[in-house]
Design a protein around this motif. Sequence first.
Motif, short mmCIF file in Angstrom:
data_model
loop_
_atom_site.label_atom_id
_atom_site.label_comp_id
_atom_site.label_asym_id
_atom_site.label_seq_id
_atom_site.Cartn_x
_atom_site.Cartn_y
_atom_site.Cartn_z
N ILE A 125 0.83 -1.19 0.00
CA ILE A 125 0.00 0.00 0.00
C ILE A 125 0.87 1.25 0.00
O ILE A 125 1.98 1.26 0.53
CB ILE A 125 -0.95 0.03 1.21
N SER A 126 0.36 2.29 -0.62
CA SER A 126 1.05 3.58 -0.69
C SER A 126 0.07 4.65 -0.23
O SER A 126 -1.02 4.79 -0.80
CB SER A 126 1.50 3.86 -2.13
N LEU A 127 0.44 5.38 0.81
CA LEU A 127 -0.44 6.45 1.31
C LEU A 127 -0.65 7.51 0.25
O LEU A 127 -1.75 8.07 0.13
CB LEU A 127 0.17 7.08 2.57
N GLU A 128 0.39 7.80 -0.53
CA GLU A 128 0.26 8.81 -1.58
C GLU A 128 -0.76 8.38 -2.62
O GLU A 128 -1.62 9.17 -3.05
CB GLU A 128 1.61 9.06 -2.25
N GLU A 129 -0.73 7.12 -3.02
CA GLU A 129 -1.67 6.63 -4.03
C GLU A 129 -3.08 6.56 -3.46
O GLU A 129 -4.06 6.89 -4.15
CB GLU A 129 -1.23 5.25 -4.52
N LEU A 130 -3.22 6.14 -2.21
CA LEU A 130 -4.54 6.08 -1.58
C LEU A 130 -5.14 7.47 -1.45
O LEU A 130 -6.32 7.69 -1.74
CB LEU A 130 -4.44 5.42 -0.21
N ALA A 131 -4.32 8.42 -1.00
CA ALA A 131 -4.81 9.79 -0.84
C ALA A 131 -5.26 10.36 -2.18
O ALA A 131 -6.31 11.03 -2.27
CB ALA A 131 -3.73 10.67 -0.22
N SER A 132 -4.48 10.12 -3.23
CA SER A 132 -4.83 10.61 -4.56
C SER A 132 -6.13 9.96 -5.05
O SER A 132 -6.99 10.64 -5.61
CB SER A 132 -3.69 10.31 -5.54
N GLU A 133 -6.26 8.67 -4.81
CA GLU A 133 -7.46 7.95 -5.26
C GLU A 133 -8.72 8.48 -4.58
O GLU A 133 -9.78 8.58 -5.21
CB GLU A 133 -7.30 6.47 -4.98
N PHE A 134 -8.61 8.83 -3.30
CA PHE A 134 -9.78 9.29 -2.55
C PHE A 134 -9.91 10.81 -2.50
O PHE A 134 -10.78 11.34 -1.83
CB PHE A 134 -9.75 8.71 -1.14
N GLY A 135 -9.03 11.50 -3.21
CA GLY A 135 -9.17 12.94 -3.38
C GLY A 135 -8.91 13.77 -2.15
O GLY A 135 -9.55 14.81 -1.95
N ILE A 136 -7.98 13.32 -1.29
CA ILE A 136 -7.63 14.11 -0.10
C ILE A 136 -6.11 14.13 0.04
O ILE A 136 -5.40 13.41 -0.67
CB ILE A 136 -8.26 13.51 1.18
N SER A 137 -5.63 14.95 0.94
CA SER A 137 -4.19 15.01 1.17
C SER A 137 -3.74 13.84 2.04
O SER A 137 -4.55 13.22 2.74
CB SER A 137 -3.83 16.32 1.88
N VAL A 138 -2.48 13.55 1.99
CA VAL A 138 -1.93 12.46 2.80
C VAL A 138 -2.10 12.78 4.28
O VAL A 138 -2.44 11.90 5.09
CB VAL A 138 -0.44 12.24 2.47
N SER A 139 -1.90 14.03 4.66
CA SER A 139 -2.01 14.40 6.08
C SER A 139 -3.44 14.23 6.58
O SER A 139 -3.65 13.76 7.70
CB SER A 139 -1.55 15.84 6.28
N LYS A 140 -4.43 14.58 5.77
CA LYS A 140 -5.83 14.40 6.18
C LYS A 140 -6.18 12.92 6.25
O LYS A 140 -6.87 12.47 7.16
CB LYS A 140 -6.78 15.09 5.21
N LEU A 141 -5.68 12.13 5.29
CA LEU A 141 -5.94 10.69 5.31
C LEU A 141 -5.41 10.08 6.61
O LEU A 141 -6.10 9.32 7.28
CB LEU A 141 -5.29 10.03 4.10
N LYS A 142 -4.17 10.42 6.95
CA LYS A 142 -3.55 9.86 8.15
C LYS A 142 -4.29 10.32 9.41
O LYS A 142 -4.56 9.53 10.31
CB LYS A 142 -2.08 10.29 8.22
N ARG A 143 -4.65 11.61 9.47
CA ARG A 143 -5.33 12.15 10.64
C ARG A 143 -6.72 11.55 10.82
O ARG A 143 -7.10 11.13 11.91
CB ARG A 143 -5.43 13.67 10.52
N ASP A 144 -7.50 11.50 9.73
CA ASP A 144 -8.86 10.97 9.83
C ASP A 144 -8.86 9.49 10.16
O ASP A 144 -9.68 9.01 10.95
CB ASP A 144 -9.62 11.21 8.52
N PHE A 145 -7.95 8.73 9.55
CA PHE A 145 -7.88 7.29 9.82
C PHE A 145 -7.54 7.04 11.28
O PHE A 145 -8.14 6.18 11.94
CB PHE A 145 -6.84 6.64 8.91
#
Length: 328
Positions: A244-264
């Motif tokens: 898994i790649s946080l950068e690819e996941l964030a791009s796929e779901f249309g949010i920043s990496v920092s928001k993805l990490k914080r919300d998760f």
Amino acid sequence: MDQSEKITLWVKEGASINYFKSLKEVFGGEYTENRYELKRGRTDILFYNFPICPGFDIMVNSAIHYQAVEMIREADNDPDYFHFNLIREGRAEQNISNEEKLAEAGTSTGVFINNGLFPMRSNFPANVLLKSVAIKITREALQKLMPEAQKTLETLFENNDPIFYHTHLPAELASLMDDMFHFKKSEFGRIPLIMARGLELFTLLMRSVSKLVDKDELHGLHIDDYNRLLKLKDQLLSCFDQRISLEELASEFGISVSKLKRDFKTLFNTSVYNFYTHAKMDEAYRRLKTGNFSVMEVGYDLGYQNLSKFSSMFKKIKGINPKEVLPL
């Protein structure tokens, strides 16, 4: 009834009596204005409500049932009624989706806060003891009891939007909860002892929450955030053979990496990588337990090219070697 079936419990968020009536309807048992009890076979449910003052209730709850239980709490549409749920023991996965795939990894304990406008869906696994304390307080009661905390809740729910917060359970609060569960069995002085600990619990909880707000370390989630995270979780649970790649996941779901990490982290109380690794080991354990797969098959199927690394990670998380899980 099939023991593997999941029981659904519908509750209108609000006063404790709403919970008691729903429990009675689904499980049977007996309830009064401030107590629900059912002890039958492998089912043991006891909910106590302790009214501190008008608009301020503390519920001390323990429950275990031989089937999984899904509790759906409908919004009460009252922005002046606040709900705090503190889970001391057990597992509860918060969810708002009609479709879900449960995994042990990432199930959340701790403190959950919402303003009653957020429809909640909680899942409790079979044969796992749940111990929790629920605090329900109106804006008016808070103003009379602890006016200095009013600003904190106004900051958290400033626009009366449906929003939900989750944070860890501080050790001092866990200790107070343990006292409350202990006193619940007391034949002498149960009510004043629990009320005293409950007031202290709420005071320290609000102090802890206020500090988190001041440091900007408590972040709420809206409906869109939840839906996004649940889709992300389902995707993680369906691609165990991939990196898994946080950068690819964030791009796929249309949010920043920092928001993805914080919300998760807010919802699941763990990082994306930690969730994914634990979920893989949960899946490995389930497959090995069936006896239908060898250690080599499971390791390769879950994306490990080096079986020693798979075995090392499995032992680190599960505490035993994968070979020890295989049926004799």
